[in-house]
Design a protein around this motif. Structure first.
Motif, mmCIF file in Angstrom:
data_model
loop_
_atom_site.group_PDB
_atom_site.id
_atom_site.type_symbol
_atom_site.label_atom_id
_atom_site.label_comp_id
_atom_site.label_asym_id
_atom_site.label_seq_id
_atom_site.Cartn_x
_atom_site.Cartn_y
_atom_site.Cartn_z
ATOM 1 N N HIS A 30 0.842 -1.187 0.000
ATOM 2 C CA HIS A 30 0.000 0.000 0.000
ATOM 3 C C HIS A 30 0.877 1.236 0.000
ATOM 4 O O HIS A 30 1.926 1.283 0.641
ATOM 5 N N TRP B 109 1.921 5.230 0.670
ATOM 6 C CA TRP B 109 1.856 6.121 1.825
ATOM 7 C C TRP B 109 2.266 7.526 1.406
ATOM 8 O O TRP B 109 2.872 7.724 0.350
ATOM 9 N N ALA C 285 4.501 4.444 -3.715
ATOM 10 C CA ALA C 285 3.780 3.179 -3.829
ATOM 11 C C ALA C 285 4.734 2.076 -4.256
ATOM 12 O O ALA C 285 5.431 2.220 -5.273
ATOM 13 N N GLU D 1 -4.979 10.348 2.071
ATOM 14 C CA GLU D 1 -5.126 8.900 2.047
ATOM 15 C C GLU D 1 -5.853 8.411 0.798
ATOM 16 O O GLU D 1 -5.575 7.325 0.305
ATOM 17 N N ASP E 111 -4.468 5.582 -1.746
ATOM 18 C CA ASP E 111 -5.231 4.444 -2.259
ATOM 19 C C ASP E 111 -5.152 4.391 -3.783
ATOM 20 O O ASP E 111 -4.977 3.314 -4.378
ATOM 21 N N THR F 30 -1.803 3.254 -5.036
ATOM 22 C CA THR F 30 -1.671 1.806 -4.926
ATOM 23 C C THR F 30 -2.233 1.120 -6.170
ATOM 24 O O THR F 30 -1.638 0.173 -6.700
#
Length: 371
Positions: free
Chosen positions: A100, A102, A129, A154, A158, A161
């Motif tokens: 994932h 960050w 990622a 966030e 996502d 990712t």
């Protein structure tokens, strides 16, 4: 960017990678697609070189700072300075999680070098990622925004990712295509180039010869005693002899910048040189003969040389160069010569090759039978 926009960005990234003609074009398309999708100012893709313990930057895309080249020669960083890529393997995946992305900030208090690097380059935030191939961390996608732009959040992590997964799929496809190309031009036993690769290289080389006068040389080598080894010691030992001689030829070929070393088939090998003088080629061919005679298997090698740097007449096609090198090799084999025979320096070789051309004008002529 809304959901529809992000979906279009994912599709566009995948299409751009699929349309790329070369590996560097593919990683550039991946970096650009990710940067645009995440509304970033800058993006980079790095590969984890495990043997060196470093993250090597493959491409820098977008608004580059001083010292950031689009395709850097050797921009790399110790993994221990950016350990997150290895920590995912041991701390997250083992616990059942997946890779994932960050977010890092230039003003954040997260330990490590990311924030320092952001501040040094005038960037305010980044999202990182992991790129995973075949269940292993391959490298990372890095997208940054300049100072003064909104921080990543966030939701962006996502989305990054997802983008990294799309990039991984594109890279995997490219690797499969590269492997297919490699196998198409590689001899499976020795790992050397094969006849198809030689033909392509010679066509390119002779075009360069016509255009610039570059010297093009061909060394043809025939292993002596391979049949005897196969008959008395078995084909496994015969394969070992072929592999050992392939290594010898590769080692000697490395003395010539840009040389192509190949196995043509059976007990026949060759070396193509473009640029080095005929004398340099002959010296390397002599080294090949010397080293082949020292192998614990076989009975040395018969070696023939043909070079446009010698008086061999006009060379219009690879067939003529092959005929000349074959004729020289045939004479070396018949005489059991411990040294190479060189077309043009031995005028009988040119006559032999020309006579063969009259008999079979459209084909490469083979002058000897198998042992």
């Amino acid at each position: 960017m809304g959901v529809d926009g992000r979906l279009r960005a994912v599709v566009g990234l995948a299409q751009a990678m699929a349309a790329a003609c070369a590996p560097r074009d593919s990683v550039r398309a991946a970096a650009r697609g990710a940067r645009v999708a995440l509304d970033g100012s800058f993006a980079a893709i790095s590969a984890w070189e495990r043997e060196r313990g470093r993250l090597r930057v493959l491409v820098n895309e977008g608004e580059r700072r001083a010292g950031e080249e689009e395709f850097p020669e050797d921009e790399s960083y110790p993994v221990h300075d950016f350990p997150e890529i290895t920590e995912f393997l041991h701390e997250v995946w083992v616990g059942g999680g997946g890779p994932h992305a960050w977010v890092e900030s230039a003003v954040g208090d997260r330990p490590g070098r990311r924030g320092e690097a952001l501040r040094r380059r005038g960037r305010g935030t980044c999202v990182v990622a992991p790129v995973v191939l075949s269940g292993r961390a391959w490298g990372e996608l890095y997208v940054a925004r300049d100072e003064g732009l909104p921080d990543f959040d966030e939701d962006d992590a996502d989305f990054a990712t997802v983008l990294a997964a799309v990039i991984a799929a594109g890279l995997a496809q490219n690797e499969r295509l590269e492997e297919a190309r490699r196998l198409a031009f590689t001899d499976p036993l020795t790992g050397l180039a094969n006849r198809r690769a030689v033909d392509m290289r010679l066509d390119e080389a002779l075009e360069e010869h016509r255009r610039t006068g570059a010297v093009v040389s061909l060394v043809v080598c025939d292993l002596n005693g391979l049949k005897k080894v196969n008959d008395t010691l078995g084909h496994a030992m015969g394969d070992r002899l072929l592999e050992r001689f392939g290594s010898v030829l590769s080692l000697c070929g490395a003395m010539l910048p840009g040389a192509l070393v190949a196995r043509l088939g059976g007990d026949e090998f060759c070396l193509v040189g473009v640029g080095p003088t005929a004398d340099e080629i002959v010296r390397v061919a002599e080294e090949v003969c010397t080293r082949a005679a020292e192998l614990e298997l076989g009975e040395g090698v018969a070696c023939g040389v043909a070079s446009t740097g010698d008086p061999i007449g006009l060379v219009k096609s690879s067939r003529r160069l092959f005929r000349l090198a074959d004729a020289a090799q045939y004479k070396a084999k018949a005489a059991r010569s411990p040294k190479p025979v060189v077309a043009g320096r031995d005028t009988a070789v040119v006559r032999l090759a020309d006579a063969a051309a009259e008999e079979a004008p459209g084909e490469r002529r083979r002058f000897r039978g198998r042992q």
